[in-house]
Design a protein around this motif. Structure first.
Motif, short mmCIF file in Angstrom:
data_model
loop_
_atom_site.label_atom_id
_atom_site.label_comp_id
_atom_site.label_asym_id
_atom_site.label_seq_id
_atom_site.Cartn_x
_atom_site.Cartn_y
_atom_site.Cartn_z
N ASN A 108 55.54 -1.86 -3.46
CA ASN A 108 54.74 -3.09 -3.36
C ASN A 108 55.41 -4.23 -4.14
OD1 ASN A 108 54.18 -2.54 -6.01
ND2 ASN A 108 52.02 -2.08 -5.71
N SER A 109 56.72 -4.10 -4.37
CA SER A 109 57.39 -5.06 -5.24
C SER A 109 57.34 -6.50 -4.72
CB SER A 109 58.84 -4.63 -5.49
OG SER A 109 59.50 -4.38 -4.28
N GLY A 110 57.20 -6.69 -3.40
CA GLY A 110 57.16 -8.03 -2.84
C GLY A 110 55.95 -8.84 -3.24
N TYR A 111 54.90 -8.19 -3.74
CA TYR A 111 53.72 -8.92 -4.17
C TYR A 111 54.03 -9.87 -5.33
CZ TYR A 111 50.38 -5.82 -1.67
OH TYR A 111 49.66 -5.15 -0.73
N GLY A 112 55.17 -9.63 -6.00
CA GLY A 112 55.51 -10.40 -7.19
C GLY A 112 55.51 -11.90 -7.01
N ILE A 113 55.77 -12.34 -5.81
CA ILE A 113 55.86 -13.79 -5.60
C ILE A 113 54.53 -14.32 -5.08
CG2 ILE A 113 57.41 -15.60 -4.68
CD1 ILE A 113 59.05 -13.58 -6.06
N GLY A 114 53.45 -13.68 -5.43
CA GLY A 114 52.12 -14.10 -4.96
C GLY A 114 51.52 -15.14 -5.89
N GLU A 115 50.18 -15.26 -5.77
CA GLU A 115 49.49 -16.25 -6.61
C GLU A 115 49.14 -15.64 -7.95
OE1 GLU A 115 46.26 -18.65 -4.70
OE2 GLU A 115 46.97 -17.56 -2.94
N GLY A 163 47.37 -14.49 -11.26
CA GLY A 163 46.00 -14.24 -11.66
C GLY A 163 45.09 -13.75 -10.55
N LYS A 164 45.61 -13.64 -9.32
CA LYS A 164 44.78 -13.21 -8.18
C LYS A 164 45.17 -11.78 -7.81
CE LYS A 164 43.37 -15.22 -3.93
NZ LYS A 164 43.70 -16.06 -2.81
N PHE A 165 44.17 -10.92 -7.58
CA PHE A 165 44.48 -9.54 -7.20
C PHE A 165 45.17 -9.52 -5.84
CE2 PHE A 165 41.43 -8.55 -10.48
CZ PHE A 165 41.93 -7.37 -11.01
N CYS A 166 46.28 -8.78 -5.74
CA CYS A 166 46.95 -8.62 -4.46
C CYS A 166 46.24 -7.54 -3.67
CB CYS A 166 48.40 -8.21 -4.66
SG CYS A 166 49.35 -9.44 -5.53
N THR A 167 45.88 -7.86 -2.44
CA THR A 167 45.31 -6.86 -1.54
C THR A 167 46.34 -6.60 -0.45
OG1 THR A 167 44.39 -8.42 0.03
CG2 THR A 167 43.02 -7.89 -1.91
N GLU A 168 46.00 -5.71 0.46
CA GLU A 168 46.92 -5.38 1.55
C GLU A 168 47.14 -6.59 2.46
OE1 GLU A 168 44.53 -3.59 0.34
OE2 GLU A 168 45.35 -1.61 -0.12
N GLU A 169 46.27 -7.59 2.34
CA GLU A 169 46.43 -8.80 3.18
C GLU A 169 47.34 -9.84 2.52
OE1 GLU A 169 43.17 -7.26 3.35
OE2 GLU A 169 44.21 -6.55 5.16
N ASN A 175 46.35 -2.44 -14.64
CA ASN A 175 47.15 -3.62 -14.26
C ASN A 175 47.61 -4.22 -15.58
OD1 ASN A 175 47.23 -4.27 -11.30
ND2 ASN A 175 45.03 -3.97 -11.52
N LEU A 176 48.73 -3.73 -16.08
CA LEU A 176 49.14 -4.03 -17.46
C LEU A 176 50.50 -4.70 -17.50
CD1 LEU A 176 48.41 -0.63 -19.28
CD2 LEU A 176 46.90 -2.60 -19.11
N SER A 177 50.66 -5.60 -18.48
CA SER A 177 51.98 -6.20 -18.70
C SER A 177 52.87 -5.17 -19.40
CB SER A 177 51.86 -7.45 -19.56
OG SER A 177 51.52 -7.08 -20.89
N LYS A 178 54.17 -5.45 -19.41
CA LYS A 178 55.10 -4.54 -20.10
C LYS A 178 54.72 -4.45 -21.57
CE LYS A 178 59.06 -6.02 -17.39
NZ LYS A 178 60.44 -6.47 -17.52
N TRP A 179 54.29 -5.57 -22.14
CA TRP A 179 53.91 -5.57 -23.56
C TRP A 179 52.71 -4.65 -23.78
CZ3 TRP A 179 56.60 -7.71 -27.52
CH2 TRP A 179 55.96 -7.71 -28.78
N GLU A 180 51.70 -4.79 -22.89
CA GLU A 180 50.49 -3.95 -23.00
C GLU A 180 50.84 -2.47 -22.80
OE1 GLU A 180 47.15 -7.14 -21.41
OE2 GLU A 180 48.44 -6.13 -19.95
N LEU A 181 51.78 -2.22 -21.87
CA LEU A 181 52.23 -0.84 -21.65
C LEU A 181 52.86 -0.29 -22.93
CD1 LEU A 181 53.04 1.64 -19.92
CD2 LEU A 181 55.06 0.35 -19.19
N ALA A 182 53.71 -1.09 -23.57
CA ALA A 182 54.35 -0.64 -24.81
C ALA A 182 53.29 -0.35 -25.88
CB ALA A 182 55.34 -1.69 -25.30
N GLU A 183 52.22 -1.15 -25.89
CA GLU A 183 51.13 -0.89 -26.86
C GLU A 183 50.44 0.44 -26.59
OE1 GLU A 183 49.83 -5.43 -28.16
OE2 GLU A 183 48.83 -4.52 -26.43
N VAL A 184 50.27 0.77 -25.30
CA VAL A 184 49.65 2.06 -24.95
C VAL A 184 50.55 3.20 -25.43
CG1 VAL A 184 48.79 3.54 -23.10
CG2 VAL A 184 48.44 1.07 -22.95
N SER A 235 44.84 -4.82 -6.29
CA SER A 235 43.56 -4.18 -6.00
C SER A 235 43.82 -2.90 -5.21
CB SER A 235 42.69 -5.11 -5.16
OG SER A 235 41.65 -4.36 -4.58
N ASN A 236 43.23 -1.81 -5.65
CA ASN A 236 43.37 -0.52 -4.95
C ASN A 236 42.07 -0.13 -4.25
OD1 ASN A 236 46.12 0.10 -5.98
ND2 ASN A 236 45.05 -0.06 -7.92
#
Ligand SMILES: NC(=O)c1ccc[n+]([C@@H]2O[C@H](COP(=O)([O-])OP(=O)(O)OC[C@H]3O[C@@H](n4cnc5c(N)ncnc54)[C@H](O)[C@@H]3O)[C@@H](O)[C@H]2O)c1
Length: 312
Positions: A120-127, A129-135, A239-248, A275-276
Motif C-alpha cells: 500500500n506504499s502508494g498511499y503515501g502521496i495522499g492527503e 491526516g486523512k485515513f486512506c481507504t481502498e478508494e 497507525n504510528l510514526s517511526k518515532w512512536e514505533l521506536a517508543e513502543v 483504515s482497515n
C-alpha cells in the motif's frame, strides 16, 4: 474444503509462515521458488505428503503452464521485494514483479482463484491526516510500488481474485527479513541498542506476518463474498510514526536509544494513516499486536545474527 494451491515465492518471508498453515488446514500445496536467498525455510514441511516443491523461475512460462494444471487457488508471492532491491536490478524487477504475474493471469482459467498481496506504499502521496481507504488514489513513486499497483489493476480486471494491500509486515519467520521497519528497528535495538531515524514523524500502518496468513485464510474461506476487491490489511490501533514505533520498542528494551537526523529519504514517501475497516467488516480481526510481534522478534534475535564477517 481442501484445495490444490500453488504458491510462487512460497519459501519467502510471507510464504514460510503461510505454507505450513495451509498444509495444517488440510490443503495440498505446491511451492515454486528459485531459492535466491539459499533459504531452507520450508524444511519443516517436507515430511508432509501434501507438500510439493519445485525449484524454478516464475518467469518461465512453460514451467508455470505445467504447474497451474489442477490448481484451484494460486497465491503469487514470487517477487524481487522492496524498492531498494528493485532499483538495484530494475530489469529483473520488471520481468519478475510485472511481466510474470501479468503472463500468469493470462494463462489461468477463469475458474482458478487468485489471492495476492500488494503493497500500500502508494498511499503515501495522499492527503495529510486523512485515513486512506481502498478508494484513496494510489500514486506510487518507486519502481517496486508502480509495478505492484499495475499488477493489482490487472488482477482485479481479470476477476475471481482478491488483492490484499498489506501494511508493513513484522514478526519472526523461518525466512527472516530484517529489512522491514519493525524488524529492522527491533534488530538494531537488540544488537546495537541504538538507531538514527530519518523522517521520524512519517506515519505507517503495521501487520504481523501471522495475521497476513490469517487474512489469506479468511479470504479463501469467504472468497465468494470478498472476491474482486482490494482490502487494506493492517492493525487499526497501529497507525504510528517511526518515532512512536521506536517508543513502543523502547518499552520492551529500555536501554534502546534513538535520535533523529536527515540521513535518508523513503523512496515511496510513505506517510499515511490507513483504515482497515473494509476487511474488518467481513469479519477479519488481527490476532497479533505490535507488542506481541516485538516480543517474538526479541526472542528470534536471540537466535540469529548477521555476523558472517565477525567472530561475535
Ligand atoms: N513483506 C511485506 O511487508 C510485504 C508487503 C506487501 C506486499 N508484499 C508482497 O508479498 C510477496 C512476498 O514478499 P516477502 O516479504 O515474502 O518477500 P521475500 O523476498 O521473502 O519472498 C520472495 C520469494 O520469491 C522468491 N523469488 C524471487 N524471484 C523469483 C523468481 N524469479 N522465481 C521464483 N521465485 C522467486 C524468493 O526466493 C523468495 O522466496 C511479494 O510479492 C511482496 O511484494 C510483501
Amino acid at each position: 474444503m481442501s484445495y490444490n494451491i500453488l504458491v510462487t515465492g512460497g519459501a519467502g518471508y510471507l510464504g514460510s509462515i503461510l505454507v505450513p498453515e495451509l498444509l495444517a488446514a488440510g490443503h495440498k500445496v505446491t511451492v515454486l521458488d528459485n531459492f535466491m536467498f539459499k533459504q531452507n525455510s520450508l524444511a519443516h514441511c517436507c515430511s508432509n505428503p501434501n507438500f510439493s516443491v519445485v525449484k524454478g523461475d516464475c518467469r518461465n512460462d512453460t514451467l508455470m503452464k505445467s504447474l497451474i494444471v489442477g490448481a484451484d487457488v494460486v497465491i503469487p508471492l514470487a517477487a524481487l521485494v522492496g524498492a531498494p532491491l528493485c532499483s538495484l536490478d530494475p530489469i529483473g524487477a520488471t520481468s519478475t514483479n510485472l511481466d510474470s504475474p501479468l503472463a500468469l493471469f493470462k494463462m489461468l482459467s477463469k475458474e482458478q482463484r487468485v489471492l495476492m498481496p500488494i503493497t500500500n506504499s502508494g498511499y503515501g502521496i495522499g492527503e495529510k491526516g486523512k485515513f486512506c481507504t481502498e478508494e484513496s488514489p494510489l500514486r506510487p513513486v518507486s519502481l517496486y510500488g508502480i509495478h505492484k499497483v499495475e499488477v493489482e489493476k490487472a488482477l482485479l480486471e481479470r476477476g475471481n481474485a482478491i488483492s490484499f494491500r498489506l501494511a508493513t509486515v513484522f514478526g519472526m519467520a523461518p525466512r527472516m527479513r530484517i529489512d522491514l521497519l519493525v524488524n529492522d528497528f527491533t534488530y538494531r535495538a537488540v544488537t546495537d541498542r541504538a538507531v538514527v531515524l530519518f523522517e521520524p514523524h512519517f506515519k505507517r500502518n503495521y501487520i504481523h506476518v501471522r495475521d497476513v496468513t490469517r487474512a489469506f485464510m479468511h479470504g479463501m474461506d469467504n472468497f465468494d463474498s470478498m472476491k474482486d476487491q482490494a482490502y487494506n490489511v493492517g492493525l487499526s490501533d497501529a497507525n504510528l510514526s517511526k518515532w512512536e514505533l521506536a517508543e513502543v520498542i523502547q518499552k520492551h528494551l529500555p536501554k534502546f536509544v534513538f535520535v533523529e537526523a536527515p540521513i535518508g529519504e523513503d523512496p515511496d514517501k510513505r506517510d499515511y494513516i490507513v483504515s482497515n475497516e473494509k476487511i474488518e467488516r467481513t469479519g477479519f480481526k488481527p490476532a497479533f499486536s505490535l507488542d506481541a510481534g516485538i516480543q517474538d522478534l526479541i526472542k528470534g534475535y536471540t537466535m540469529i545474527k548477521n555476523s558472517i564477517y565477525g567472530n561475535v
